[in-house]
Design a protein around this motif. Structure first.
Motif, short mmCIF file in Angstrom:
data_model
loop_
_atom_site.label_atom_id
_atom_site.label_comp_id
_atom_site.label_asym_id
_atom_site.label_seq_id
_atom_site.Cartn_x
_atom_site.Cartn_y
_atom_site.Cartn_z
N ASP A 23 0.92 -1.07 0.04
CA ASP A 23 0.03 0.01 -0.05
C ASP A 23 0.87 1.30 -0.07
O ASP A 23 0.32 2.13 -0.71
CB ASP A 23 -0.91 0.06 1.06
N GLU A 24 2.00 1.42 0.98
CA GLU A 24 2.79 2.34 0.84
C GLU A 24 3.99 2.79 -0.31
O GLU A 24 4.37 3.75 -0.55
CB GLU A 24 3.51 2.17 2.11
N LYS A 25 4.33 1.63 -0.87
CA LYS A 25 5.18 1.55 -2.10
C LYS A 25 4.82 1.22 -3.54
O LYS A 25 4.88 1.96 -4.20
CB LYS A 25 6.52 0.65 -1.72
N CYS A 26 4.03 0.02 -3.44
CA CYS A 26 3.88 -0.51 -4.86
C CYS A 26 2.80 0.29 -5.33
O CYS A 26 2.83 0.70 -6.71
CB CYS A 26 3.57 -1.95 -4.56
N VAL A 27 1.65 0.49 -4.64
CA VAL A 27 0.48 1.16 -4.99
C VAL A 27 0.59 2.45 -5.73
O VAL A 27 0.36 2.89 -6.93
CB VAL A 27 -0.65 1.22 -4.20
N PRO A 28 1.17 3.31 -4.82
CA PRO A 28 1.67 4.80 -5.40
C PRO A 28 2.63 4.76 -6.71
O PRO A 28 2.29 5.51 -7.52
CB PRO A 28 2.63 5.36 -4.17
N ALA A 29 3.66 3.84 -6.72
CA ALA A 29 4.25 3.63 -7.96
C ALA A 29 3.47 3.38 -9.17
O ALA A 29 3.53 3.85 -10.19
CB ALA A 29 5.48 2.59 -7.70
#
Length: 224
Positions: free
Chosen positions: A103-109
């Protein structure tokens, strides 16, 4: 199993709503589903989640629970059968860690890449691949993040992976690198072929079109 007054407010293409639907299905919980129009949110949604005004929202016996990972834990605590989180405290912590990492790294990317073109698109794809490669290490050679069966982290991450696959097709970029991420690629195949997950899977063509439409709108906004 009776859902004891369970209702879910969601949206067909939301991986976060799909997380909750998967958890309820794995638990065998009967529930009422309300599809939301995100451009014209229902009074019930606005009342039930006044802080973020987002889906998903789980309503249980008149009480509302928001944020998909919080809802997953709530479901697991209320309905003890078919547990989603591992029994071992360390494994439970690992499951929570990797779900939060996504949620904090993959989704925003992944979301950020949708609106990019040219060199920025490739840069965004490269960043997303780096995060996905890190995610692969969380499997530690196991079939699932929870060990031998689909659990909390697999449900939380699986739908993100499904959309990532369609995103790479829609944008003509490489995200899930089967050569350099063979363990992650095999895990995605395994999870998405699970009967429960497969039954809830949104139609490929509908998701593909939705992603292209969203990309065009985002690029138009960035250009203006």
């Amino acid at each position: 199993m009776a859902g004891e007054g369970v209702k879910l407010l969601g949206y067909w293409g939301s991986p976060f709503a799909l997380r909750v639907r998967s958890a309820l299905k794995l638990k065998g919980i009967e529930y009422e589903y309300q599809e939301e129009d995100l451009g014209n949110k229902s009074p019930l949604l606005l009342q039930s989640n006044p802080v973020y005004k987002k889906i998903p929202v789980l309503l249980h016996n008149g009480k509302s629970i928001s944020e998909s990972l919080v809802i997953l834990e709530y479901i697991d605590e209320v309905w003890k059968h078919n547990p989603l989180l591992p029994e071992d405290p360390y494994e439970r912590a690992r499951s929570r860690f990797w779900a939060k990492f996504v949620d904090e790294k993959c989704v925003p990317a992944l979301v950020g890449t949708i609106s990019k073109v040219g060199e920025e698109l490739e840069k965004g794809a490269r960043e997303a691949r780096e995060h996905l490669k890190t995610l692969e290490s969380g499997l530690d050679g196991k079939r699932c993040f929870g060990g031998t069966k689909i659990g909390f982290a697999d449900v939380a991450i699986g739908w993100i992976a499904y959309l990532a696959r369609i995103e790479q097709e829609a944008l003509k970029i490489q995200l899930i690198d089967q050569q350099n991420m063979p363990v992650l690629a095999a895990w995605i195949d395994y999870v998405l072929e699970d009967p429960v997950m497969k039954e809830l899977m949104p139609p490929h063509d509908k998701v593909f079109k939705h992603m292209i439409d969203m990309r065009e709108k985002l690029i138009a906004v960035v250009s203006n």
